[in-house]
Design an enzyme around this catalytic site. Sequence first.
Site, PDB file in Angstrom:
ATOM      1  N   ASP A  87      14.040  62.932  33.160  1.00 50.54           N
ATOM      2  CA  ASP A  87      14.635  61.601  33.244  1.00 50.54           C
ATOM      3  C   ASP A  87      13.591  60.535  32.892  1.00 50.54           C
ATOM      4  O   ASP A  87      12.449  60.602  33.363  1.00 50.54           O
ATOM      5  CB  ASP A  87      15.137  61.381  34.682  1.00 50.54           C
ATOM      6  CG  ASP A  87      15.956  60.112  34.831  1.00 50.54           C
ATOM      7  OD1 ASP A  87      16.989  60.013  34.171  1.00 50.54           O
ATOM      8  OD2 ASP A  87      15.555  59.230  35.615  1.00 50.54           O
ATOM      9  N   GLU A 139      14.659  62.781  28.014  1.00 51.90           N
ATOM     10  CA  GLU A 139      15.380  61.537  27.809  1.00 51.90           C
ATOM     11  C   GLU A 139      14.296  60.512  27.495  1.00 51.90           C
ATOM     12  O   GLU A 139      13.624  60.015  28.390  1.00 51.90           O
ATOM     13  CB  GLU A 139      16.153  61.124  29.063  1.00 51.90           C
ATOM     14  CG  GLU A 139      16.968  59.876  28.804  1.00 51.90           C
ATOM     15  CD  GLU A 139      17.168  58.997  30.024  1.00 51.90           C
ATOM     16  OE1 GLU A 139      18.181  58.300  30.066  1.00 51.90           O
ATOM     17  OE2 GLU A 139      16.300  58.968  30.913  1.00 51.90           O
TER      18      GLU A 139
HETATM   19  C1  BGC Z   1      19.762  58.367  34.006  1.00 53.47           C
HETATM   20  C2  BGC Z   1      20.575  57.319  34.655  1.00 53.47           C
HETATM   21  C3  BGC Z   1      19.751  56.717  35.770  1.00 53.47           C
HETATM   22  C4  BGC Z   1      18.373  56.240  35.282  1.00 53.47           C
HETATM   23  C5  BGC Z   1      17.436  56.006  36.412  1.00 53.47           C
HETATM   24  C6  BGC Z   1      18.653  57.527  33.414  1.00 53.47           C
HETATM   25  O1  BGC Z   1      18.040  58.076  32.461  1.00 53.47           O
HETATM   26  O2  BGC Z   1      20.448  59.082  33.010  1.00 53.47           O
HETATM   27  O3  BGC Z   1      21.796  57.803  35.119  1.00 53.47           O
HETATM   28  O4  BGC Z   1      20.429  55.620  36.286  1.00 53.47           O
HETATM   29  O5  BGC Z   1      17.798  57.206  34.468  1.00 53.47           O
HETATM   30  O6  BGC Z   1      17.005  57.213  36.957  1.00 53.47           O
END
Ligand code: BGC
Length: 548
Positions: A209, A264
Amino acid sequence: MSSSTPAPWWRTAAVYQVLPRSFADGGGDGVGDLAGLRARLPYLAELGVDAVWVTPWYPSPMVDNGYDVADYRDVDAVLGGLGQAEAFVQEAHALGLRVLVDIVPNHTSDAHAWFRAALAGDARARARYLFRPGRGEGGALPPNDWESCFGGPSWTRTTDADGRPGEWYLHSFAPEQPDLDWRNPEVRAEFVDVLRFWFDRGVDGFRVDVAHGLVKEAGLPDALGRDRRTEEHPGWDQDEVHEVYREWREVADSYDPPRVFVAEAWVARPERLPLYLRSDELHMAFEFEPLHVTWREGPWRRVVERGLATAALTGAPSAWALTNHDVVRQVTRYARTQWPERGSNESERARWGTEEPDLALGRTRARAAALLTTALPGLVYVYEGEELGLEEVEDIPTERRLDPIHTRSGGRDPGRDGSRVPLPWSGDRPPYGFSPPGAPEPWLPQPPGWGPLTAAAQEQDPDSTLALYRCALGLRHELMAGPLVWHEAPDGVLAFARGTTVVWVNFGPDDVPLPAGRRVVLASGPAPDGVLPVDTAAWLVPDEEGSR
Ligand code: BGC
């Protein structure tokens, strides 16, 4: 890799994204859980995916749908706890499904023991976060001008033990999600240990993340109004973050079979993305453009070309996704007037209430888009419910909405709850088999009218979206081999070959004749008499190849 070594599973996988609270409720409390997920594993195996990615399952106050983690070595009791997770991993493996889970390293929850100790004044715990004195008289102003991704300042002021206003702490997202200081070796050591904890339990990899966010520019300088999403920002994408991933890769490679990471990673300059994909760092990164690109041939071609160019440069496979838990579902995106090139989360959500969606049109296009992305080289990610053709639920009552984007915008932005509504499994009214009989209403309300979209209803219909996904996922490993080669086609048609299979997607205003000498093996809608209708995609094989 020598030519005799088979490519690792993840290079061509189809991965199904599960939001455990919205997938299936086994326990009967209106909230999905791991018992529900375990019971539905045969559904996923039959769908034809190779792996399951479970979004955060850790104990969490649920301020941000689990992306606020209170304990990285446990599973929320609401979901069934650690024992259920271990059973789930074993059962998935027994069905031939790999398991990816989310790791959230940029921030913890404010309920995490570290942050509680930090607020209680423990200096060592404070040094794991980004506490800073304020600016201005009495430190009354935030330490810098950064905006939170969820709106408002990135800083919250704390109160000292004597009741006086104290320092501020940084949170790139909600105030309940304090950012960690990745320059602190204790933070790095902790996450290496967390990775091992889950790898030792058989987890095959992690989705990372906010992979670009961990390290901030030293000194935390002002952003001077730069937009986090489109411009270089001192809170994102610092060179030192790559040291973290080199260390993580060594950990992943020390396992047999080696474990994997999907990032991500949002970067302002596209040339920065390949840095995350060096052979000693992360294995792949999501392609984000398909989440926002308009339903038009030219923009889609550019998106595919850019993804393939990154893959060619890095050797990492492209990871395609049409949607996820952060964006408006594609049925609804394609159901409204299409943007000239691309939209954004905010621009899509702003259309709610301003333009009625034509959901039948959106579904037709979403089916064609599925045949496009499942045909591309690399991985394809399928977000729960897209195989059922679910639309965004746009009319969730304000008081039921939970996403901090909604609350922090003062209700102006509807937020992301509409893509997170519990799945419909059977029956003709809520909870559509999501929960066992007698359970309270699901945690987010399901709309009326989903009866025809339940998995049970679609299983009876060979023309359903579920049937289409099953066919596409079942055939893609066999039919989509080899590099992508663009083909000439009529205006408005995107056409390419993978080996002997040819894919046509008709974005144009008119029906077009299909190429001669080929037979449709799979189409996203009716394609009678050698014609490919508008908003339809087809997979074609040479005439002489046996019928299916
Ligand atoms: C997640 C979100 C989240 C954010 C904070 C993003 O990349 O996909 O759903 O709100 O990270 O953790």
